[in-house]
Design an enzyme around this catalytic site. Sequence first.
Site, PDB file in Angstrom:
ATOM      1  N   GLY A 282       0.860  -1.182   0.000  1.00 52.30           N
ATOM      2  CA  GLY A 282       0.000   0.000   0.000  1.00 52.30           C
ATOM      3  C   GLY A 282       0.886   1.218   0.000  1.00 52.30           C
ATOM      4  N   CYS A 347     -11.575  20.097  18.936  1.00 49.20           N
ATOM      5  CA  CYS A 347     -11.569  20.302  20.389  1.00 49.20           C
ATOM      6  C   CYS A 347     -11.205  19.023  21.137  1.00 49.20           C
ATOM      7  CB  CYS A 347     -12.943  20.770  20.849  1.00 49.20           C
ATOM      8  SG  CYS A 347     -13.338  22.396  20.222  1.00 49.20           S
TER       9      CYS A 347
HETATM   10  C1  PLP Z   1      -4.334  -6.927   4.907  1.00 52.72           C
HETATM   11  C2  PLP Z   1      -3.448  -5.777   4.566  1.00 52.72           C
HETATM   12  N1  PLP Z   1      -2.683  -5.852   3.463  1.00 52.72           N
HETATM   13  C3  PLP Z   1      -1.893  -4.837   3.086  1.00 52.72           C
HETATM   14  C4  PLP Z   1      -1.820  -3.669   3.822  1.00 52.72           C
HETATM   15  C5  PLP Z   1      -0.938  -2.570   3.321  1.00 52.72           C
HETATM   16  O1  PLP Z   1       0.132  -2.372   4.148  1.00 52.72           O
HETATM   17  P1  PLP Z   1       1.244  -1.296   3.740  1.00 52.72           P
HETATM   18  O2  PLP Z   1       0.558  -0.057   3.385  1.00 52.72           O
HETATM   19  O3  PLP Z   1       2.087  -1.190   4.940  1.00 52.72           O
HETATM   20  O4  PLP Z   1       1.999  -1.876   2.579  1.00 52.72           O
HETATM   21  C6  PLP Z   1      -2.564  -3.555   5.001  1.00 52.72           C
HETATM   22  C7  PLP Z   1      -2.461  -2.350   5.817  1.00 52.72           C
HETATM   23  O5  PLP Z   1      -2.987  -2.199   6.877  1.00 52.72           O
HETATM   24  C8  PLP Z   1      -3.410  -4.633   5.379  1.00 52.72           C
HETATM   25  O6  PLP Z   1      -4.184  -4.549   6.460  1.00 52.72           O
END
Ligand code: PLP
Length: 396
Positions: A282, A347
């Site tokens: 991600g 707040c």
């Molecule tokens: C199941 C799963 N896959 C992939 C990711 C992506 O992780 P990253 O952004 O650290 O690569 C997450 C992030 O929380 C996740 O929960």
Amino acid sequence: MAVRSVAVKKQQTAPEFEQLPLFDTHPEVRLDFSHVREALKQGYTKPFLLVDTSIVRTKVRRFKAAMPRVHPHYAVKANPDPRVLATLIEEGAGFEIASIAELDLLLGLGVPAAEIYYSNPMKSRDYLQYAAKRGVEWYVLDSVEELRKIASVKADARLYVRIEAPNIGSDWPLTGKFGVKNEEVDGIVAEAARLGADLAGVTFHVGSQCRNPENWRVGIQSAKRVFKKMRLAGLKPRLLNIGGGFPVRHVKPIPSIEKIAEVVNHAIRDMPQGVRIMAEPGRYLVSDAGYFVCRVVGTATRSGKRWMCWDAGVFGGMIETTEGLRYDVLTDRTGKPGPWCIAGPTCDSVDVCMRDETFPEDMQEGDFIYVANAGAYTTAYASSFNGFPLPEVRVI
Ligand SMILES: Cc1ncc(COP(=O)(O)O)c(C=O)c1O
């Protein structure tokens, strides 16, 4: 006025990685700051994330080049902007989803359901039915109960079990909530065999912004052990999903994707060709593509401490400042560095992003704040709590 990084000076190397300078040698990318200046010429009414999709493209290509056997399935939660997703589609990425809203977004952009993996370990029956109806084939689980739930909704679902993996050295750890321990896998494997369910894969997550490649090695070794158990139970394992966690450069050292790839490629070298190997990056694919821009609402001195309030705080996009993640934050001021507490505009008492962080002493109302490499988990997390507007995403 010159732009300079102030916070970076204080946020130096984490002690546990000081001995590993090799991990930090690869040049990393960042959105050219001149684009931020250009964007501001168009005006400012609320915080925004400026994203350069050509950087997203570069990151996908670099990921694939580093790990040719590992197919990237982008974690939509990191940044679900449709323009970002469209770029990833063009680059041939698959996807990982947490909800049916993310599923709809992808289907609307023409992604085949078969390329979408439902990797949220806990899914409502309604969501499962919806996803099954729309053709999603692969579903994660990390409990016997979830296995039975999925099997009762979609008997022919393809399943992968999420196992625990070390999150040592990850700035945003995920362990402790998801993932079964070695001894708990046995019950899941046995139940899958009893039900005749197609438990066909193993996944793990090393924690987000993971700065320790060893976690992937350990995760892959554990997955291989689970594969053996599955075969012994008569199941047919054919998916290894090494999750997300691939880090980007902020102010702490990181292993480059190539360094992580050395570990991963070595660990998967003996996986049979029939096994599909995928990952769920991600942050890695989108973070470097963006600058998050917000503004100082006001300053104050409280109990002798200098406070600065930004128009985006914990609820407005800056939530990751509350854990171990340290951004490189730039300002236009050139004054002497001094300690500041940084709050968001709401707040709520939890809306404090940083305490005693170094910024120029002459920061003032109206100053812009530029948060570099902030394309992931900023706008995606934001809410309009207290009536403040959601940050916008501007794409170049
Ligand atoms: C199941 C799963 N896959 C992939 C990711 C992506 O992780 P990253 O952004 O650290 O690569 C997450 C992030 O929380 C996740 O929960």
